[in-house]
Design a protein around this motif. Sequence first.
Motif, PDB file in Angstrom:
ATOM      1  N   THR A   1       0.818  -1.260   0.042  1.00 28.95           N
ATOM      2  CA  THR A   1      -0.132  -0.063   0.053  1.00 28.95           C
ATOM      3  C   THR A   1       1.306   1.378   0.285  1.00 28.95           C
ATOM      4  OG1 THR A   1      -1.562  -0.836   1.227  1.00 28.95           O
ATOM      5  CG2 THR A   1      -1.614   1.247   1.509  1.00 28.95           C
ATOM      6  N   ILE A   2       1.023   2.366  -0.942  1.00 25.10           N
ATOM      7  CA  ILE A   2       1.436   4.149  -0.917  1.00 25.10           C
ATOM      8  C   ILE A   2       0.803   4.654  -0.892  1.00 25.10           C
ATOM      9  CG2 ILE A   2       3.278   4.246  -2.518  1.00 25.10           C
ATOM     10  CD1 ILE A   2       4.168   1.495  -1.749  1.00 25.10           C
ATOM     11  N   GLY A   3       1.458   5.599  -0.504  1.00 21.21           N
ATOM     12  CA  GLY A   3       0.752   7.586  -0.451  1.00 21.21           C
ATOM     13  C   GLY A   3      -0.198   7.559   0.631  1.00 21.21           C
TER      14      GLY A   3
ATOM     15  N   GLY B   1      -3.075   5.693   0.453  1.00 19.47           N
ATOM     16  CA  GLY B   1      -3.842   4.212   0.769  1.00 19.47           C
ATOM     17  C   GLY B   1      -4.194   3.270  -1.020  1.00 19.47           C
ATOM     18  N   GLU B   2      -3.028   3.401  -2.540  1.00 21.23           N
ATOM     19  CA  GLU B   2      -3.137   2.534  -2.662  1.00 21.23           C
ATOM     20  C   GLU B   2      -3.069   1.719  -2.525  1.00 21.23           C
ATOM     21  OE1 GLU B   2      -3.121   3.501  -7.511  1.00 21.23           O
ATOM     22  OE2 GLU B   2      -2.466   4.428  -6.082  1.00 21.23           O
TER      23      GLU B   2
ATOM     24  N   THR C   1      -6.439  -4.224   5.965  1.00 22.98           N
ATOM     25  CA  THR C   1      -7.742  -4.234   5.115  1.00 22.98           C
ATOM     26  C   THR C   1      -7.718  -5.399   4.192  1.00 22.98           C
ATOM     27  OG1 THR C   1      -5.977  -2.819   3.611  1.00 22.98           O
ATOM     28  CG2 THR C   1      -7.730  -1.652   5.688  1.00 22.98           C
ATOM     29  N   GLY C   2      -6.458  -6.202   3.505  1.00 27.99           N
ATOM     30  CA  GLY C   2      -7.335  -6.912   3.208  1.00 27.99           C
ATOM     31  C   GLY C   2      -7.197  -6.691   1.060  1.00 27.99           C
TER      32      GLY C   2
ATOM     33  N   ILE D   1      -8.917  -4.775  -6.646  1.00 29.71           N
ATOM     34  CA  ILE D   1      -6.975  -4.734  -7.136  1.00 29.71           C
ATOM     35  C   ILE D   1      -7.768  -6.865  -7.034  1.00 29.71           C
ATOM     36  CG2 ILE D   1      -5.059  -5.430  -5.398  1.00 29.71           C
ATOM     37  CD1 ILE D   1      -5.713  -2.488  -6.637  1.00 29.71           C
ATOM     38  N   ARG D   2      -7.984  -7.696  -6.495  1.00 29.70           N
ATOM     39  CA  ARG D   2      -8.144  -8.625  -7.045  1.00 29.70           C
ATOM     40  C   ARG D   2      -8.389  -9.191  -8.320  1.00 29.70           C
ATOM     41  NH1 ARG D   2      -9.356 -12.930  -3.113  1.00 29.70           N
ATOM     42  NH2 ARG D   2     -10.653 -11.486  -1.226  1.00 29.70           N
ATOM     43  N   SER D   3      -9.241  -8.590  -9.129  1.00 30.57           N
ATOM     44  CA  SER D   3      -9.341  -8.629 -10.725  1.00 30.57           C
ATOM     45  C   SER D   3      -8.505  -8.644 -11.360  1.00 30.57           C
ATOM     46  CB  SER D   3     -10.833  -7.133 -10.973  1.00 30.57           C
ATOM     47  OG  SER D   3     -12.016  -7.926  -9.977  1.00 30.57           O
TER      48      SER D   3
END
Length: 447
Positions: free
Chosen positions: A187-189, A192-193, A223-224, A229-231
Amino acid sequence: MVKKYVLISGGIISGIGKGIIASSTGLLLKTMGLKVTSIKIDPYLNIDAGTMSPLDHGEVFILNDGGEVDLDLGNYERYLDVTLSRENNITTGKIYRDVIERERKGDYLGKTVQVVPHITDAIQEWVERVATIPVDDSAQEPDVCIIELGGTVGDIESAPFVEAMRQFQFRVGHENFALIHVSLVPTIGAVGEQKTKPTQASIRDLRGLGLTPDLIAARCEKTGLDEGIRSKISMFCHVQPEQVLAVRDCSSVYHVPELLKEQGLIDYLWKRLNIEKTVSISPALKEKGDTMWQKWNQLTASQERLQDSDSVTIALVGKYTHLQDSYASVVKALEHASLACHKKLIIKWIEGSDLEPENQIANPDKYNDSWETLRAAQGILVPGGFGARGTEGKIAAAKWARENKVPYLGICLGLQIAVIEFARNVCGMTGANSIELDANTEFPVVV
């Protein structure tokens, strides 16, 4: 007998949690009534972990046969309730030694000995041989072997093992070999991306080496994984969305099996490995597996219910506290003890040298903080170690514990420390020491 193999590989960084995912996968399969064994592959040239610094590799785990191995084998034994041998730990050093000894005896009939096929064949033969060794109280040959490939895919050290596993999948057949790849989704920035590029690159490297993951275990923060993101991982890594498992940070590693089960890991492997049609599961082992899972759930549930008021603080005074894996078995033992006593464990790490009088001048803040932490603890533990550095601080900690009636546990060097402290301060033997620390001491109270 048909044998099933599940390979756990990792990408991006080491220490990403492959050992816990391997242990959790084995546990889940065992709760279904299967007999499970584990193998850890370490790509380093050392024969074993016995000569390695704890700060370099974490604690050495000692097996029943005296084998000095990687600490992940400790996880396997704890999760799977099995007894492993030194053969369950493969290193580059062991494989090369085996091949060179065979070459010297003439076993290769004068052929040019090469990484492929001789090293890769030796790896595969080792895995097949060890996978048949009984490791639990059933004394029966295991049904499933979990293989953890240490390091990261793409490292030059692990290349022969990756090639061996590429060949191995065809040697044992598609329905007998599955691959779980553990990767990082950072997770960057400030917003939280979550970023998938590291995972995409890792999977691309893996596929380029001839291995295709069946499941991707995406390590992420609490957060999981976002659904998008999964897709995205699914699309770019050529797997179905249900083949992407979100392995988030948990309050305890003992929650990871439940996390994987909720996301369908057992259901997927059951179908992928065709276990129902190819493995015979006895009703007794199935019942034992059900009981094992109930106990596991009770353990994790009781841990979650603990409040701060139920906490117990233990000060661990050591020499390698910069890398807490240096004391892995001590930490696990404390965890298990606290669970049995229904206590929430808080470990306070103290470097022994920070308690020494010289540090009061050199680094007064560190000295005062360390003593404040020690005095606030409900128990003091001094584990094993080597060398004289920090021992005077440990002796001071033992003196504090004795004089203030605080429970003290000394393990290995920690017990020597207690003897030295008592000899000096109760028996009046000024300068008493262990000959391990001072060979010329006037009062050698440990010899």
